[in-house]
Design a protein around this motif. Structure first.
Motif, PDB file in Angstrom:
ATOM      1  N   ALA A  31       1.661   5.540   8.216  1.00 55.23           N
ATOM      2  CA  ALA A  31       1.507   3.583   8.865  1.00 55.23           C
ATOM      3  C   ALA A  31      -0.705   3.248   8.787  1.00 55.23           C
ATOM      4  CB  ALA A  31       2.058   3.643   9.799  1.00 55.23           C
ATOM      5  N   LYS A  32      -0.607   3.845   7.709  1.00 57.65           N
ATOM      6  CA  LYS A  32      -2.234   3.881   7.677  1.00 57.65           C
ATOM      7  C   LYS A  32      -2.693   2.731   7.701  1.00 57.65           C
ATOM      8  CE  LYS A  32      -3.534   8.474   6.784  1.00 57.65           C
ATOM      9  NZ  LYS A  32      -3.807   8.692   7.850  1.00 57.65           N
ATOM     10  N   ILE A  33      -2.192   1.522   6.968  1.00 59.21           N
ATOM     11  CA  ILE A  33      -2.533  -0.194   6.923  1.00 59.21           C
ATOM     12  C   ILE A  33      -2.210  -0.353   8.427  1.00 59.21           C
ATOM     13  CG2 ILE A  33      -2.094  -2.208   6.014  1.00 59.21           C
ATOM     14  CD1 ILE A  33      -3.843  -0.296   4.589  1.00 59.21           C
ATOM     15  N   CYS A  34      -0.532   0.164   9.227  1.00 56.38           N
ATOM     16  CA  CYS A  34      -1.405  -0.269  10.681  1.00 56.38           C
ATOM     17  C   CYS A  34      -2.387   0.017  11.363  1.00 56.38           C
ATOM     18  CB  CYS A  34       0.022   0.439  11.056  1.00 56.38           C
ATOM     19  SG  CYS A  34       1.385  -1.020   9.718  1.00 56.38           S
ATOM     20  N   ASP A  48       3.348  -2.186   4.189  1.00 57.35           N
ATOM     21  CA  ASP A  48       2.563  -1.003   4.915  1.00 57.35           C
ATOM     22  C   ASP A  48       3.305   0.746   4.364  1.00 57.35           C
ATOM     23  OD1 ASP A  48       1.636   1.650   5.596  1.00 57.35           O
ATOM     24  OD2 ASP A  48       0.792   1.141   7.203  1.00 57.35           O
ATOM     25  N   LEU A 105       3.584  -8.844   8.448  1.00 58.38           N
ATOM     26  CA  LEU A 105       3.484  -7.503   8.238  1.00 58.38           C
ATOM     27  C   LEU A 105       4.183  -6.864   8.383  1.00 58.38           C
ATOM     28  CD1 LEU A 105       0.833  -4.755   7.641  1.00 58.38           C
ATOM     29  CD2 LEU A 105       0.785  -5.243  10.284  1.00 58.38           C
ATOM     30  N   LYS A 148      -7.424   2.580  -2.264  1.00 56.68           N
ATOM     31  CA  LYS A 148      -6.887   2.973  -1.122  1.00 56.68           C
ATOM     32  C   LYS A 148      -7.361   1.090  -0.937  1.00 56.68           C
ATOM     33  CE  LYS A 148      -6.812   7.105   0.354  1.00 56.68           C
ATOM     34  NZ  LYS A 148      -7.392   7.455   1.680  1.00 56.68           N
ATOM     35  N   LYS A 182      -5.289   0.886  10.379  1.00 55.56           N
ATOM     36  CA  LYS A 182      -6.608   0.001   9.851  1.00 55.56           C
ATOM     37  C   LYS A 182      -6.424  -1.607  11.062  1.00 55.56           C
ATOM     38  CE  LYS A 182      -7.612   0.918   5.259  1.00 55.56           C
ATOM     39  NZ  LYS A 182      -9.730   1.830   6.318  1.00 55.56           N
ATOM     40  N   VAL A 192       6.571  -2.406   7.711  1.00 56.23           N
ATOM     41  CA  VAL A 192       6.737  -1.468   7.124  1.00 56.23           C
ATOM     42  C   VAL A 192       8.271  -0.915   6.376  1.00 56.23           C
ATOM     43  CG1 VAL A 192       5.096  -0.088   9.241  1.00 56.23           C
ATOM     44  CG2 VAL A 192       7.001  -0.668   9.710  1.00 56.23           C
ATOM     45  N   CYS A 206       7.470   6.633   7.937  1.00 57.58           N
ATOM     46  CA  CYS A 206       6.796   4.646   9.641  1.00 57.58           C
ATOM     47  C   CYS A 206       7.417   4.134   9.848  1.00 57.58           C
ATOM     48  CB  CYS A 206       5.552   4.980   9.180  1.00 57.58           C
ATOM     49  SG  CYS A 206       5.188   3.711   7.263  1.00 57.58           S
ATOM     50  N   THR A 261       2.840   3.465   3.501  1.00 58.88           N
ATOM     51  CA  THR A 261       2.114   4.755   3.070  1.00 58.88           C
ATOM     52  C   THR A 261       2.832   6.501   3.136  1.00 58.88           C
ATOM     53  OG1 THR A 261       0.844   3.983   5.199  1.00 58.88           O
ATOM     54  CG2 THR A 261      -0.500   3.333   3.142  1.00 58.88           C
ATOM     55  N   ALA A 290       0.749  -1.229   0.366  1.00 60.01           N
ATOM     56  CA  ALA A 290      -0.164  -0.021  -0.253  1.00 60.01           C
ATOM     57  C   ALA A 290       1.005   1.380  -0.271  1.00 60.01           C
ATOM     58  CB  ALA A 290      -0.943  -0.343   1.540  1.00 60.01           C
TER      59      ALA A 290
END
Ligand SMILES: Cc1cc2nc3c(=O)[nH]c(=O)nc-3n(C[C@H](O)[C@H](O)[C@H](O)COP(=O)(O)OP(=O)(O)OC[C@H]3O[C@@H](n4cnc5c(N)ncnc54)[C@H](O)[C@@H]3O)c2cc1C
Length: 425
Positions: free
Chosen positions: A156-159, A151, A381, A113, A161, A383, A387, A153, A10
């Protein structure tokens, strides 16, 4: 039947592109989900140039070199200031990044997104929201399976969520910038004036490279620095052309492949805790005032005009995720060694402050290493980018473009090795 990927990333920005390209080249099946209509993130949408120069011992630099060489072919990059290859042209970077992703078989979803994420036994099921032209609905949901999720982004928009643990960053802010470009400049006239005006050359650089005049200069309202442009800013404030706040930071750079354009690393917007909307509203007014300042006070700018305003504010620091290892300033200044470094750098700790005389650029006296574990949230997962799991001061050194590239590339190599793919780049 559900679609299936090895990895979904993402954010197709600085770190995300380096990751996706490397992962694709190594044989992983990659889906890149980007909210903008083009790739590059801060480099393109925030007009951040040039990439800073980092250590000659840097690792995971294949993507940087590839981007540089592809841009060079179309007059979109130049080497300037101490052999720095990071002088990219932002518009041409968009075109080259598209090409690189296609070459690496990366599937891209623009204007998209990740909408929902659920865990599966070993990986995630993701619902993507995009603007498919053929859809009758505003939101198109597809259920897509992936073993790994990255992630990239920046925020850290995915983390978020996934309700991951975050570092406590509430008190840690640095002002954002809304960059812009002016064109129609008589660079020859301006460079001659500038080199004479700043005859001490304290922050000014200027020379001819491959038929292009390359230059940079800066000014700040900090009273600890007496840079040459100071009298001009003082006069413009007195005449009401700019406000005092507009003068807090001013920095300009040549744009590769152009003979009449200059990129501005300003205005630096001091109300970083305000809403994003206000930052854009105030930022564009400030850009207009700064353009009037340039036209009146800088010889060569008489016929210049604003040719581009960044689509996105440039964010130096925001959310950071708690990963297996939280990298600290102490690790950085002690040059701590790690078994699996993904970045090697010597870039200083670069902290911008809203207060006068509080910004700092602290040199580091030895190379430092960022470990892979600062990118790993769990087995599936990850990053990358600004972030990552690093404290405020360490992030202030690690956020530069070459280091974000290295993180992306290093993580892709790691995932490919875990997955057992054997293709070489
Ligand atoms: C004002 C400023 C000046 C700087 N100057 C320099 C400099 O001169 N030299 C240098 O080397 N570095 C500089 N930096 C640092 C560097 O540019 C950034 O730290 C770095 O580019 C960040 O990379 P990233 O991959 O973390 O984020 P980005 O490059 O910003 O990428 C994030 C991407 O994620 C996308 N995205 C966000 N949310 C979503 C979502 N929910 N779904 C899908 N996509 C999403 C964004 O559109 C973007 O494409 C500067 C930074 C700033 C802010």
């Amino acid at each position: 039947m559900n679609k299936n990927y090895d990895v979904i990333v993402a954010g197709g920005g600085t770190a995300g592109c380096a990751f996706a390209y490397t992962a694709g080249k190594l044989g992983l099946k990659v889906l890149l989900v980007e909210k903008n209509t083009y790739l590059g993130g801060s480099i393109t949408s925030s007009l951040v140039i040039p990439a800073m120069k980092t250590s000659s011992n840097a690792i995971n630099t294949d993507f940087f070199n590839k981007l540089y060489s592809e841009l060079s072919k179309i007059n979109g990059s130049i080497t300037y200031q101490d052999g720095n290859k990071g002088w990219f042209n932002p518009e041409l970077t968009k075109i080259v990044l598209d090409k690189l992703m296609l070459e690496a078989n990366v599937e891209i979803l623009f204007e998209s997104k990740i909408h929902e994420i659920s865990n599966k036994l070993c990986g995630y099921i993701v619902a993507i929201c995009d603007n498919n032209l053929n859809s009758k609905k505003d939101v198109l949901l597809e259920h897509i399976e992936t073993k790994y999720l990255v992630d990239a982004t920046g925020d850290a928009k995915i983390c978020q969520k996934l309700n991951c643990d975050f570092l406590n960053t509430e008190e840690e802010v640095q002002p954002v910038n809304l960059r812009f470009i002016m064109s129609g400049i008589n660079i020859n006239k301006f460079s001659k004036w500038l080199t004479k005006y700043d005859n001490d050359r304290d922050v000014t650089t200027c020379c001819s490279v491959d038929g292009y005049i390359m230059l940079s200069t800066a000014y700040t309202w900090d009273t600890t620095k007496e840079w040459a442009l100071k009298p001009l800013f003082k006069q413009a404030i007195e005449e009401g052309i700019i406000t005092e706040e507009d003068s807090n930071y001013f920095q300009i750079f040549s744009v590769a492949g152009t003979k009449d354009s200059i990129a501005f690393n300003c205005p630096r917007l001091l109300d970083s805790k305000g809403t994003r909307s206000n930052l854009y509203l105030n930022g564009r007014q400030s850009i207009h005032r700064l353009s009037l300042f340039c036209k009146k006070y800088l010889p060569g700018f008489e016929d210049a005009y604003i040719s581009s305003i960044a689509d996105s504010i440039g964010v130096r620091v925001s959310n950071r995720v708690k990963c297996r290892y939280v990298y600290t300033k102490q690790d950085l200044i002690s040059g701590k060694r790690f078994e699996n470094p993904v970045v090697i750098s010597n870039y200083p700790i670069d902290i911008h402050s809203s207060a006068k005389n509080k910004s700092k650029l602290d040199k580091v006296y030895q190379e430092y290493q960022l470990p892979l574990e600062s990118l790993i949230v769990n087995d599936n997962l990850f990053v990358i980018g600004r972030c990552i799991s690093a404290d405020f001061e360490a992030q202030a050194a690690l956020r530069i473009i070459p280091s974000c590239f290295s993180m992306g590339e290093g993580l892709a190599k790691y995932i490919a090795s875990v997955k057992g793919v054997k293709k070489s780049i």
